[in-house]
Design an enzyme around this catalytic site. Structure first.
Site, PDB file in Angstrom:
ATOM      1  N   ASN A   1     155.439 -13.559  74.980  1.00 45.65           N
ATOM      2  CA  ASN A   1     155.468 -14.262  73.466  1.00 45.65           C
ATOM      3  C   ASN A   1     155.525 -15.987  74.192  1.00 45.65           C
ATOM      4  OD1 ASN A   1     155.570 -12.109  71.458  1.00 45.65           O
ATOM      5  ND2 ASN A   1     157.728 -11.982  71.234  1.00 45.65           N
TER       6      ASN A   1
ATOM      7  N   GLU B   1     160.270  -5.786  78.131  1.00 49.13           N
ATOM      8  CA  GLU B   1     160.900  -6.532  79.127  1.00 49.13           C
ATOM      9  C   GLU B   1     162.205  -6.963  79.282  1.00 49.13           C
ATOM     10  OE1 GLU B   1     157.667 -10.329  78.204  1.00 49.13           O
ATOM     11  OE2 GLU B   1     158.899  -9.805  76.177  1.00 49.13           O
TER      12      GLU B   1
ATOM     13  N   HIS C   1     162.955  -5.039  75.348  1.00 52.96           N
ATOM     14  CA  HIS C   1     162.285  -5.452  74.134  1.00 52.96           C
ATOM     15  C   HIS C   1     160.843  -5.015  74.832  1.00 52.96           C
ATOM     16  CE1 HIS C   1     158.694  -8.765  72.702  1.00 52.96           C
ATOM     17  NE2 HIS C   1     160.388  -8.457  72.237  1.00 52.96           N
TER      18      HIS C   1
HETATM   19  P1  NAD Z   1     161.191  -4.124  60.271  1.00 56.42           P
HETATM   20  O1  NAD Z   1     162.066  -5.369  58.951  1.00 56.42           O
HETATM   21  O2  NAD Z   1     159.879  -3.588  60.708  1.00 56.42           O
HETATM   22  O3  NAD Z   1     162.875  -3.587  60.702  1.00 56.42           O
HETATM   23  C1  NAD Z   1     163.838  -4.021  60.548  1.00 56.42           C
HETATM   24  C2  NAD Z   1     164.717  -2.825  60.248  1.00 56.42           C
HETATM   25  O4  NAD Z   1     166.225  -3.423  60.294  1.00 56.42           O
HETATM   26  C3  NAD Z   1     164.885  -2.809  58.629  1.00 56.42           C
HETATM   27  O5  NAD Z   1     164.256  -1.551  58.500  1.00 56.42           O
HETATM   28  C4  NAD Z   1     166.452  -3.041  57.693  1.00 56.42           C
HETATM   29  O6  NAD Z   1     166.264  -1.869  56.568  1.00 56.42           O
HETATM   30  C5  NAD Z   1     166.919  -2.567  59.071  1.00 56.42           C
HETATM   31  N1  NAD Z   1     168.576  -3.068  58.916  1.00 56.42           N
HETATM   32  C6  NAD Z   1     168.654  -4.561  59.175  1.00 56.42           C
HETATM   33  N2  NAD Z   1     169.601  -5.505  58.716  1.00 56.42           N
HETATM   34  C7  NAD Z   1     170.865  -3.729  59.578  1.00 56.42           C
HETATM   35  C8  NAD Z   1     171.952  -3.866  59.703  1.00 56.42           C
HETATM   36  N3  NAD Z   1     172.394  -4.352  59.279  1.00 56.42           N
HETATM   37  N4  NAD Z   1     172.080  -2.118  60.237  1.00 56.42           N
HETATM   38  C9  NAD Z   1     170.779  -1.164  60.160  1.00 56.42           C
HETATM   39  N5  NAD Z   1     169.678  -1.363  59.912  1.00 56.42           N
HETATM   40  C10 NAD Z   1     169.786  -2.377  59.318  1.00 56.42           C
HETATM   41  O7  NAD Z   1     161.450  -5.248  62.284  1.00 56.42           O
HETATM   42  P2  NAD Z   1     160.500  -4.417  62.960  1.00 56.42           P
HETATM   43  O8  NAD Z   1     159.528  -5.359  63.028  1.00 56.42           O
HETATM   44  O9  NAD Z   1     160.655  -3.397  63.432  1.00 56.42           O
HETATM   45  O10 NAD Z   1     162.135  -5.968  63.846  1.00 56.42           O
HETATM   46  C11 NAD Z   1     162.299  -5.452  64.531  1.00 56.42           C
HETATM   47  C12 NAD Z   1     163.109  -6.231  66.243  1.00 56.42           C
HETATM   48  O11 NAD Z   1     162.576  -5.833  67.038  1.00 56.42           O
HETATM   49  C13 NAD Z   1     163.210  -7.821  65.889  1.00 56.42           C
HETATM   50  O12 NAD Z   1     164.455  -8.608  66.377  1.00 56.42           O
HETATM   51  C14 NAD Z   1     162.533  -8.287  66.207  1.00 56.42           C
HETATM   52  O13 NAD Z   1     161.725  -9.586  66.677  1.00 56.42           O
HETATM   53  C15 NAD Z   1     161.659  -7.516  67.170  1.00 56.42           C
HETATM   54  N6  NAD Z   1     160.233  -6.705  67.694  1.00 56.42           N
HETATM   55  C16 NAD Z   1     159.236  -6.849  67.041  1.00 56.42           C
HETATM   56  C17 NAD Z   1     157.939  -6.915  67.158  1.00 56.42           C
HETATM   57  C18 NAD Z   1     157.101  -6.486  66.513  1.00 56.42           C
HETATM   58  O14 NAD Z   1     155.819  -6.404  67.159  1.00 56.42           O
HETATM   59  N7  NAD Z   1     156.987  -6.496  65.289  1.00 56.42           N
HETATM   60  C19 NAD Z   1     157.999  -6.099  68.508  1.00 56.42           C
HETATM   61  C20 NAD Z   1     159.274  -6.339  69.528  1.00 56.42           C
HETATM   62  C21 NAD Z   1     159.974  -6.633  69.112  1.00 56.42           C
END
Ligand code: NAD
Length: 281
Positions: A188, A149, A137
């Site tokens: 978180n 993490e 993470h």
């Molecule tokens: P985001 O919406 O910016 O990006 C998600 C991406 O995944 C999009 O570009 C989308 O097109 C793509 N996608 C969706 N389904 C797909 C598939 N089946 N195959 C390939 N690509 C696909 O989201 P994010 O903020 O980057 O979050 C992504 C993950 O990271 C989540 O699980 C989130 O909980 C985790 N996360 C987010 C943060 C944060 O601060 N935003 C921090 C740590 C972890």
């Protein structure tokens, strides 16, 4: 591990791809459509050009040359570690892990998730190799924040955890902390109730968004206030993490306040859509 796969090239996936390529690794990013792949590449180019202009890397082009952005999951066949960073949706992630299990052919490949809140066990058990499934993470913005993490499930092997630690620490130069597979992990579990309290405070009219944030910046030495931080994380992600915490623990402090729900319904997701508690761009 030198061959990295990343699924999802959004905020986090593009950051994970960037730090891996900056560390000299070969990276394949898989996106869900041509438009999304183009957007992912644009994010990478912009971030790397910024790093180059600040003198943090010698050449954005040299780093970009180590990254391929594609739409075909089969391109991950030879990867030693794959980090899933698609939307925070359990059904979508479960489907993806089933497919990764068939696509990634290296027998000891690590299948990791960057999920903020979905139990790693739920992703591990849909594969034929739950001992090789782990939570890795990262934190946003990935090129800046040092923490990772490491979240093994009850079935993850000690070898997978050790190789994941070596990859993030020695390979990427990050710092790892260990935690168990329960919603929210360490950061978180503490951060989300804090942000939700700030949203409730704003929603009740008790103080303005600016004053809540200035209070925490100037009075508690936080680098940014909780509402600006929610905008940075993304209000959809904030809500999704709160819901997972609430589902796991049923504690009112994890319940998403109505304002957060309405803002997400309205598409006011924070920085990524140009408007959240603040307006951007
Ligand atoms: P985001 O919406 O910016 O990006 C998600 C991406 O995944 C999009 O570009 C989308 O097109 C793509 N996608 C969706 N389904 C797909 C598939 N089946 N195959 C390939 N690509 C696909 O989201 P994010 O903020 O980057 O979050 C992504 C993950 O990271 C989540 O699980 C989130 O909980 C985790 N996360 C987010 C943060 C944060 O601060 N935003 C921090 C740590 C972890």
């Amino acid at each position: 591990m030198k061959n990295v796969g990343v699924v999802g090239g959004g905020l986090m996936g593009s950051g994970i791809a960037e730090v891996s390529a900056r560390a000299g690794q070969d990276v394949v990013v898989v996106e869900s459509s041509d438009d999304a792949a183009k957007a992912a590449l644009g994010r990478l180019e912009k971030s790397l050009q910024r790093a180059e202009s600040k003198g943090k890397i010698d050449s954005a082009d040299a780093v970009l040359a180590r990254i391929q952005v594609v739409t075909d999951l089969d391109a991950l066949a030879d990867r030693e570690v794959v980090v899933e960073a698609i939307v925070e949706d359990e059904t979508a992630k479960v489907e993806l892990f089933k497919r990764l299990d068939t696509v990634v052919s290296a027998p000891d490949a690590i299948l990791a998730s960057n999920t903020s809140s979905i139990p790693i066990m739920k992703l591990g058990v849909v594969t034929s190799r739950p001992t090789q499934v782990i939570g890795i993470h990262f934190f946003n913005p990935v090129p800046v924040l040092q923490l990772v993490e490491l979240v093994p499930s009850l079935l993850t092997s000690a070898d997978t955890t050790a190789r994941s630690r070596a990859w993030v620490q020695d390979g990427l130069g990050k710092q790892a902390i260990d935690c168990q597979d329960r919603a929210g992990f360490v950061v978180n579990s503490l951060l989300i109730p804090f942000i939700l309290s700030a949203i409730r405070m704003y929603e009740s009219g008790f103080a303005s968004a600016e004053d809540i944030d200035r209070g925490l910046v100037l009075g508690a030495a936080h680098p940014q206030g909780p509402l600006a931080l929610a905008d940075l994380i993304g209000l959809d992600t904030t809500k999704a993490v709160a819901e997972s915490l609430y589902e796991e623990f049923k504690e009112p402090l994890y319940a998403a306040p109505p304002l957060l729900q309405r803002m997400v319904d309205a598409g006011l997701l924070g920085r990524k859509t140009g408007r959240g508690f603040y307006t951007y761009g």
